[in-house]
Scaffold this motif. Structure first.
Motif, PDB file in Angstrom:
ATOM      1  N   UNK A   9     -90.996 -15.431  13.219  1.00 22.55           N
ATOM      2  CA  UNK A   9     -91.328 -15.778  11.848  1.00 22.55           C
ATOM      3  C   UNK A   9     -90.103 -16.364  11.159  1.00 22.55           C
ATOM      4  N   UNK A  10     -90.332 -17.407  10.373  1.00 27.00           N
ATOM      5  CA  UNK A  10     -89.227 -18.040   9.667  1.00 27.00           C
ATOM      6  C   UNK A  10     -89.713 -18.621   8.359  1.00 27.00           C
ATOM      7  N   UNK A  11     -88.784 -18.859   7.450  1.00 24.52           N
ATOM      8  CA  UNK A  11     -89.134 -19.365   6.135  1.00 24.52           C
ATOM      9  C   UNK A  11     -89.067 -20.883   6.065  1.00 24.52           C
ATOM     10  N   UNK A  12     -88.573 -21.547   7.081  1.00 25.08           N
ATOM     11  CA  UNK A  12     -88.434 -22.993   7.012  1.00 25.08           C
ATOM     12  C   UNK A  12     -89.710 -23.670   7.470  1.00 25.08           C
ATOM     13  N   UNK A  13     -90.114 -24.752   6.798  1.00 28.82           N
ATOM     14  CA  UNK A  13     -91.331 -25.439   7.176  1.00 28.82           C
ATOM     15  C   UNK A  13     -91.209 -26.152   8.522  1.00 28.82           C
ATOM     16  N   UNK A  64     -80.111 -15.356  19.762  1.00 30.92           N
ATOM     17  CA  UNK A  64     -81.494 -14.971  19.506  1.00 30.92           C
ATOM     18  C   UNK A  64     -82.054 -15.488  18.197  1.00 30.92           C
ATOM     19  N   UNK A  65     -81.218 -15.688  17.222  1.00 34.94           N
ATOM     20  CA  UNK A  65     -81.675 -16.227  15.948  1.00 34.94           C
ATOM     21  C   UNK A  65     -81.877 -17.728  15.951  1.00 34.94           C
ATOM     22  N   UNK A  66     -81.392 -18.403  16.985  1.00 38.48           N
ATOM     23  CA  UNK A  66     -81.446 -19.870  17.009  1.00 38.48           C
ATOM     24  C   UNK A  66     -82.356 -20.434  18.080  1.00 38.48           C
ATOM     25  N   UNK A  67     -82.855 -19.600  18.962  1.00 39.04           N
ATOM     26  CA  UNK A  67     -83.817 -20.041  19.966  1.00 39.04           C
ATOM     27  C   UNK A  67     -85.178 -19.539  19.504  1.00 39.04           C
ATOM     28  N   UNK A  68     -86.152 -20.438  19.436  1.00 42.85           N
ATOM     29  CA  UNK A  68     -87.459 -20.075  18.891  1.00 42.85           C
ATOM     30  C   UNK A  68     -88.572 -20.472  19.862  1.00 42.85           C
ATOM     31  N   UNK A  90     -83.931 -10.458  16.873  1.00 44.72           N
ATOM     32  CA  UNK A  90     -83.296 -11.254  15.821  1.00 44.72           C
ATOM     33  C   UNK A  90     -84.323 -12.016  14.997  1.00 44.72           C
ATOM     34  N   UNK A  91     -84.092 -12.059  13.715  1.00 42.55           N
ATOM     35  CA  UNK A  91     -84.915 -12.864  12.823  1.00 42.55           C
ATOM     36  C   UNK A  91     -84.476 -14.311  13.002  1.00 42.55           C
ATOM     37  N   UNK A  92     -85.416 -15.235  13.185  1.00 47.11           N
ATOM     38  CA  UNK A  92     -85.022 -16.634  13.359  1.00 47.11           C
ATOM     39  C   UNK A  92     -84.210 -17.154  12.171  1.00 47.11           C
ATOM     40  N   UNK A  93     -83.221 -17.949  12.491  1.00 47.46           N
ATOM     41  CA  UNK A  93     -82.344 -18.525  11.470  1.00 47.46           C
ATOM     42  C   UNK A  93     -83.146 -19.452  10.559  1.00 47.46           C
ATOM     43  N   UNK A  94     -82.727 -19.527   9.320  1.00 47.35           N
ATOM     44  CA  UNK A  94     -83.421 -20.394   8.364  1.00 47.35           C
ATOM     45  C   UNK A  94     -82.890 -21.820   8.393  1.00 47.35           C
TER      46      UNK A  94
END
Length: 162
Positions: A9-13, A64-68, A90-94
């Protein structure tokens, strides 16, 4: 056989929010955490297993935050179970980080680290991944990261300069 759920889950479109369930390979087919740490210890020439383990956790956490997406799921499935948990938690990076910014973000997590020592740490961990998870997966991971990461994985960066 274990099942790993990897939230992405991430906040970026630009990145889509999904939750994927992965069936991990049986324990006999999965690499061992101790072997991964030992490979990192040898690659980075760390004096102790504890230091190699600390660096491995920090770098995999940052990665982990940068691989989606599917690449994150496949990476978690290919890593030792303990490493998979570090990546998947890790929460995905924004926002995407350049390779230099990624190294600096790792330096900020390691007490007393400089950009140069953090680059060594990052490369010591990431350069062992191709032998562990396969070149094809590393190629897929690199295709979703900004230019410059290939060198951190021990590969020539053949992408054109911006």
């Amino acid at each position: 056989m274990s099942v790993t759920t990897v939230p992405t889950t991430t906040a970026t479109p630009a990145r889509t929010a999904t939750a994927t369930t992965v069936t991990a390979p049986p324990p006999a087919d999965r690499p061992n955490w101790a072997d991964l740490v030992e490979e990192v210890r040898e690659a980075g020439q760390y004096p102790t297993r504890a230091e190699a383990e600390r660096v491995t956790r920090i770098v995999l956490s940052a990665l982990g935050g940068h691989v989606i997406g599917d690449e994150r799921v496949d990476l978690a499935a290919a890593l030792p179970e303990e490493a998979a948990r570090v990546v998947a938690s890790q929460i995905p990076a924004t926002r995407e980080l350049s390779a230099a910014e990624f190294v600096d973000s790792v330096a900020a997590r390691i007490e007393g680290a400089t950009s140069a020592t953090a680059r060594w740490d990052v490369s010591s961990v990431l350069s062992v991944l191709p032998g562990l998870v396969g070149d094809e997966l590393v190629t897929r991971i690199l295709s979703q990261l900004p230019p410059g990461y290939a060198l951190l994985f021990g590969r020539a960066d053949l992408s054109p300069a911006p």
